[in-house]
Write a protein that holds these residues in place. Structure first.
Motif, PDB file in Angstrom:
ATOM      1  N   ILE A  41      -0.954 -10.497  45.342  1.00  0.00           N
ATOM      2  CA  ILE A  41      -0.132 -10.087  46.497  1.00  0.00           C
ATOM      3  C   ILE A  41      -0.382 -11.038  47.680  1.00  0.00           C
ATOM      4  CG2 ILE A  41       0.142  -8.243  48.235  1.00  0.00           C
ATOM      5  CD1 ILE A  41      -0.207  -6.224  45.918  1.00  0.00           C
ATOM      6  N   ASN A  42      -1.649 -11.368  47.915  1.00  0.00           N
ATOM      7  CA  ASN A  42      -1.979 -12.330  48.980  1.00  0.00           C
ATOM      8  C   ASN A  42      -1.275 -13.659  48.751  1.00  0.00           C
ATOM      9  OD1 ASN A  42      -3.662 -10.604  50.304  1.00  0.00           O
ATOM     10  ND2 ASN A  42      -5.550 -11.399  49.403  1.00  0.00           N
ATOM     11  N   SER A  52       5.620  -6.861  63.474  1.00  0.00           N
ATOM     12  CA  SER A  52       5.699  -8.246  62.982  1.00  0.00           C
ATOM     13  C   SER A  52       6.097  -9.182  64.124  1.00  0.00           C
ATOM     14  CB  SER A  52       6.686  -8.346  61.819  1.00  0.00           C
ATOM     15  OG  SER A  52       7.947  -7.922  62.229  1.00  0.00           O
ATOM     16  N   LYS A 102       5.553  -6.444  57.131  1.00  0.00           N
ATOM     17  CA  LYS A 102       4.698  -6.722  58.300  1.00  0.00           C
ATOM     18  C   LYS A 102       4.772  -8.188  58.700  1.00  0.00           C
ATOM     19  CE  LYS A 102       1.375  -2.985  57.874  1.00  0.00           C
ATOM     20  NZ  LYS A 102       0.203  -2.529  57.153  1.00  0.00           N
ATOM     21  N   LEU A 103       5.105  -9.036  57.737  1.00  0.00           N
ATOM     22  CA  LEU A 103       5.231 -10.474  58.036  1.00  0.00           C
ATOM     23  C   LEU A 103       6.635 -10.840  58.505  1.00  0.00           C
ATOM     24  CD1 LEU A 103       3.250 -11.869  54.943  1.00  0.00           C
ATOM     25  CD2 LEU A 103       2.517 -11.918  57.336  1.00  0.00           C
ATOM     26  N   GLN A 125       2.977  -1.915  47.775  1.00  0.00           N
ATOM     27  CA  GLN A 125       2.008  -2.603  48.617  1.00  0.00           C
ATOM     28  C   GLN A 125       2.531  -3.973  49.041  1.00  0.00           C
ATOM     29  OE1 GLN A 125      -0.509  -0.948  49.613  1.00  0.00           O
ATOM     30  NE2 GLN A 125      -1.451  -2.583  50.811  1.00  0.00           N
ATOM     31  N   LEU A 126       3.106  -4.696  48.082  1.00  0.00           N
ATOM     32  CA  LEU A 126       3.661  -6.024  48.390  1.00  0.00           C
ATOM     33  C   LEU A 126       4.785  -5.896  49.421  1.00  0.00           C
ATOM     34  CD1 LEU A 126       3.983  -9.071  47.923  1.00  0.00           C
ATOM     35  CD2 LEU A 126       5.380  -8.555  45.911  1.00  0.00           C
ATOM     36  N   CYS A 131       2.432 -13.567  49.397  1.00  0.00           N
ATOM     37  CA  CYS A 131       2.684 -13.564  50.849  1.00  0.00           C
ATOM     38  C   CYS A 131       2.518 -14.976  51.413  1.00  0.00           C
ATOM     39  CB  CYS A 131       1.723 -12.596  51.557  1.00  0.00           C
ATOM     40  SG  CYS A 131       2.109 -10.871  51.208  1.00  0.00           S
ATOM     41  N   GLY A 165      -4.584  -7.397  44.205  1.00  0.00           N
ATOM     42  CA  GLY A 165      -4.633  -7.807  45.605  1.00  0.00           C
ATOM     43  C   GLY A 165      -4.503  -9.300  45.826  1.00  0.00           C
ATOM     44  N   ARG A 205       3.405  -5.291  52.876  1.00  0.00           N
ATOM     45  CA  ARG A 205       2.802  -6.513  53.438  1.00  0.00           C
ATOM     46  C   ARG A 205       3.884  -7.464  53.941  1.00  0.00           C
ATOM     47  NH1 ARG A 205      -2.140  -8.317  51.355  1.00  0.00           N
ATOM     48  NH2 ARG A 205      -1.667 -10.241  52.478  1.00  0.00           N
TER      49      ARG A 205
END
Lengths: 282, 263
Positions: free
Chosen positions: B253-254, B24, B58-59, B51-52, B257, B250, B55
């Motif tokens: 989740i996007n 990140s 990673k951010l 999954q969330l 984020c 998905g 993600r």
């Protein structure tokens, strides 16, 4: 009973929960029951089955370990450049080594549903420290008794006879029109490719030679290949299990033990089997 | 990703912590607690929350997922679950994550009933941000929905007669005590006084009248609320097929984020 979360594996990427019995009830030579993932369900198991069973087994004096294979549940993917099928035995071996290091217990019973049963079978063959295995909806092979119980009710049921005739007349079969049993069968085949009976017999005989205790449990959802209690003896009639194998047929239960009563029956069956198989261990 | 136990009310909660990943670009000093639904919806959404969390890490966010007391891998029997306890668990996990991450901001994300639980916690200790994801609006709609699904499940497996005795105290594989049923029946998201210092977002499924009415009511009370409708992820939570499936929404989740990146 005491539970601890364990992070382990070559890259510390695997995660599991060790459930230890109280010192007063601990069976000195008893095995640790290792619960494997069923498909993508994380270590607590379907409807908390593994959590509930672990705590019940601790009351009886047994250690247990429920954990996630690489990439499933709360374990990360391994950085090794190998396939999931190659990674699975590595993960199970890491789990057994970690348990032995933490507890000193060096005898293991592997337990799994469906793909978990497949993994339990394969790993039991590889490691002599596996002294028992619990196969939940594992391998099964149709026998004349299976076909009789499957087809006889249909022959005498006009609705089913007409359905079959309709299918014969129809030039093509569409999956949406398949009977529920057939759909179940197709679904079951999709889960994995069942090894040949000859191969399974050969491998089970290796387990018998090593005196590996076996509990085979089948549910109603395995009706596509197993439909009555005595089928177990028939399908493996060539093999003398020398009292190492027990079969339990839970004819009402579904594959993931959705109903509370079903889970209690399974936990009861596993507890009784462990107590009788490892009776001299306390 | 590291699993551990977090203490709450002298009980151990099975938790998974996702620290900002090595790749990140920024360490945001922003702690995010994911508040899951309970019982069968917890199982169905397990992979989506994982999954969330991946993600978000990673951010550059610090993220905690956990099992409430009496659920999943945590202490307690399934009969002991209580909304009040779950709400306290969220506070304790938030406290743990904020302290260990040395974070300057705290966000709760609640999915389905988790949205009600996150809101209950926010009353006691307002987070900087609250994201309500496909929230359950009225607790009293849950019991009839569960009863209807349970009945359909029993019919599907031809066990209606044999399991008549389970109706009213077991739904879709989990026991429901009188306590939790009372709590559910008496809990409405709209009755929870959300703190006006908290930034609130709602991720909604399309054509959800209850959720739309809730948004309108909150806005009428002068509270600013960001409302995002995600058409692609419409999930039929009342379909019994959900028992055999894992949801993976998905687009939602996007969107979550994106909301957090912009905060």
């Amino acid at each position: 009973m005491k539970e601890s979360v364990e992070n382990f594996g070559s890259q510390n990427h695997l995660c599991g929960t060790l459930c230890a019995p109280d010192e007063s009830s601990f069976k000195q030579k008893g095995p640790c029951i290792v619960m494997l993932n069923s498909g993508l369900i994380y270590q607590a198991g379907p409807f908390r089955l593994h959590t509930e069973m672990a705590r019940e087994l601790a009351q009886l004096g047994f250690y247990s370990f429920r954990f996630d294979l690489s990439g499933i549940g709360d374990s990360s993917r391994s950085r090794e450049n190998i396939t999931f099928d190659e990674q699975t035995p590595v993960d199970i071996e890491s789990a057994l080594a970690h348990i032995e290091e933490k507890t000193g217990v060096s005898s293991f019973v592997l337990m799994g549903i469906c793909t978990g049963a497949d993994n339990a079978h394969k790993h039991a063959l590889k490691n002599d420290k596996v002294t028992g295995a619990i196969f939940l909806d594992g391998y099964a092979y149709k026998t004349p008794g299976y076909y009789m119980r499957y087809y006889l009710p249909r022959i005498f049921n006009p609705a089913i006879v007409f359905e079959k005739l309709g299918r014969l007349i129809s030039s093509s079969l569409k999956s949406s029109k398949l009977s529920s049993e057939t759909q179940e069968q197709v679904k079951g085949i999709d889960f994995w490719s069942m090894p040949t009976k000859e191969k399974t017999l050969e491998e089970l005989s290796q387990l018998v030679d090593r005196n590996v205790h076996q509990l085979h449990v089948f549910t109603h959802d395995w009706i596509w290949c197993f439909n009555h209690q005595s089928q177990f003896d028939s399908m493996y009639k060539q093999l003398d299990f020398k009292n190492t194998a027990t079969c339990v047929y839970l004819d009402q239960s579904d594959h993931t033990y959705t109903m509370i009563d079903d889970r209690l029956k399974l936990i009861d069956a596993v507890s009784n089997w462990l107590e009788s198989s490892y009776a001299t261990s306390s | 990703m590291k699993s551990l136990h977090i203490q709450s009310d002298n009980n151990k909660l099975y938790s998974v912590i996702h620290r900002p990943s090595e790749n990140s670009k920024t360490i945001r000093k922003h702690a995010v607690v994911l508040c899951s639904p309970i019982t069968h919806e917890h199982d169905t959404s397990y992979m989506a929350l994982r999954q969330l969390a991946l993600r978000l890490s990673k951010l550059g966010f610090d993220v905690a997922r956990f099992d409430y007391y009496a659920t999943g891998n945590s202490n307690g029997t399934s009969q002991q679950i209580s909304l009040q306890t779950c709400a306290r668990n969220i506070l304790d996990v938030g406290q743990y994550l904020s302290t260990t991450a040395n974070s300057e901001k705290l966000t709760y994300i609640g999915l389905r009933l988790g949205a009600i639980l996150a809101s209950m916690s926010a009353v006691n200790q307002p987070p900087d941000q609250l994201i309500l994801w496909d929230p359950v609006i009225s607790g009293n709609t849950i019991t009839p929905e569960l009863a209807s699904m349970h009945k359909r499940y029993l019919e599907k497996v031809n066990r209606t007669e044999a399991h008549q005795h389970t109706l009213g105290r077991e739904y879709l594989g989990y026991p429901y005590s009188d306590n939790i049923l009372n709590e559910l029946n008496n809990t409405q998201l709209a009755d929870i006084k959300l703190p006006d210092t908290t930034s609130i977002s709602i991720i909604s499924s399309p054509d959800n009248t209850e959720q739309n009415q809730f948004v309108e009511k909150v806005r009428n009370n002068g509270i600013h609320l960001q409302h995002e409708i995600i058409a692609e992820d419409s999930i039929d939570w009342q379909n019994i097929r959900i028992l055999d499936e894992a949801i993976l929404p998905g687009q939602s989740i996007n969107q979550i984020c994106n909301i957090l990146k912009a905060s």
